[in-house]
Design a protein around this motif. Sequence first.
Motif, short mmCIF file in Angstrom:
data_model
loop_
_atom_site.label_atom_id
_atom_site.label_comp_id
_atom_site.label_asym_id
_atom_site.label_seq_id
_atom_site.Cartn_x
_atom_site.Cartn_y
_atom_site.Cartn_z
N GLY A 1 102.67 -14.00 76.99
CA GLY A 1 103.56 -14.23 76.25
C GLY A 1 104.30 -13.28 75.52
N LYS A 2 104.11 -12.04 76.01
CA LYS A 2 104.69 -10.86 75.38
C LYS A 2 106.33 -10.93 75.40
CE LYS A 2 102.64 -8.27 78.09
NZ LYS A 2 101.75 -9.25 78.78
N SER A 3 106.91 -11.17 76.64
CA SER A 3 108.23 -10.99 76.78
C SER A 3 108.83 -12.23 76.12
CB SER A 3 108.83 -10.99 78.29
OG SER A 3 108.13 -9.86 78.92
N LEU B 1 112.04 -12.30 69.14
CA LEU B 1 112.39 -11.14 67.98
C LEU B 1 113.58 -10.58 67.89
CD1 LEU B 1 109.00 -9.16 68.38
CD2 LEU B 1 109.50 -10.84 66.57
N LYS B 2 114.17 -10.82 69.22
CA LYS B 2 115.58 -10.26 69.25
C LYS B 2 116.55 -11.10 68.49
CE LYS B 2 115.30 -8.57 74.12
NZ LYS B 2 115.69 -9.04 75.50
N SER C 1 117.45 -17.51 77.17
CA SER C 1 116.62 -16.62 78.10
C SER C 1 115.27 -17.09 78.60
CB SER C 1 116.49 -15.15 77.37
OG SER C 1 116.22 -15.21 76.38
N LEU C 2 114.51 -17.95 77.59
CA LEU C 2 113.28 -18.36 77.89
C LEU C 2 113.13 -19.34 78.99
CD1 LEU C 2 112.03 -18.97 73.96
CD2 LEU C 2 111.50 -17.09 75.69
N ALA D 1 105.61 -19.05 71.33
CA ALA D 1 106.91 -18.81 71.89
C ALA D 1 107.70 -19.90 72.60
CB ALA D 1 106.85 -17.55 72.99
N GLU D 2 107.06 -21.02 72.73
CA GLU D 2 107.77 -22.08 73.18
C GLU D 2 108.73 -22.69 72.19
OE1 GLU D 2 107.67 -23.43 76.18
OE2 GLU D 2 108.97 -25.31 75.48
N SER D 3 108.34 -22.89 70.83
CA SER D 3 108.87 -23.24 69.59
C SER D 3 109.50 -22.27 68.89
CB SER D 3 108.25 -24.47 68.93
OG SER D 3 106.85 -23.64 68.41
#
Length: 204
Positions: A29-31, A37-38, A56-57, A176-178
Amino acid sequence: MFSLVQGIYEELTYVNERKIALLGVESSGKSSILEWLKVYLKKNAPAEAIVEKPSSLEKMNPTVGLNVAKLHTAGEKLLVWDLGGAKALRSIWERYVEDAEVVIWVVDSADESKLEDSRDELKKLVVREHLVHSPLLIFANKQDQKDAIDPVKISLDLDLLSDAEKRPQCVQPCSAESGEGIREGIQWLMANLQGNMKLEIRIP
Ligand SMILES: Nc1nc2c(ncn2[C@@H]2O[C@H](COP(=O)(O)OP(=O)(O)OP(=O)(O)O)[C@@H](O)[C@H]2O)c(=O)[nH]1
Ligand SMILES: [Mg+2]
């Protein structure tokens, strides 16, 4: 015109940033975390602003090579390298790790079969001399998944306690989903780049 000149000026003077390697084994899940973070660390973004899930996700692909992001926190600029985690790509990590002041490690909490590989790779990184005392942020990602492994078990499986005295470490559960937990993790890291705290495991 002014913004163009300002942009070029900032690019040329963007020198004093903290260099961060965002690493972990494939598909952890890094990207996806980087996309959050962006948004959180956009230039001039208020620290506690409520943000929407990045569009973008919807179309994340495995990283072949790297993604680079320039981020801003109050008083610090960050240069983040997000590198592909597939086994065949890990030799690329070397030159970025050498340059990085800090590593953020991402774990897929929903895939127990990858924990051993994750522990072995992390151990190889943290023994490097320039990282021995550097704060270590571990995102225990995919906590939204049913049966996600809890952060305490992840901390034990990664064998973090064995060098807990050497560096400030934080196991931060997140999704990183929520987006949950990601801002808290980066805030911990920024606070610890100056300070010196001990092992912390955050229980959701
Ligand atoms: N449910 C869930 N899925 C996630 C989460 N984070 C990432 N994913 C999904 O997991 C897959 C891999 O995510 P990436 O962000 O591409 O993972 P990566 O670590 O960058 O992968 P590599 O670039 O191949 O090393 C994608 O399908 C993402 O949508 C999460 O917190 N929860
Ligand atoms: Mg990636």
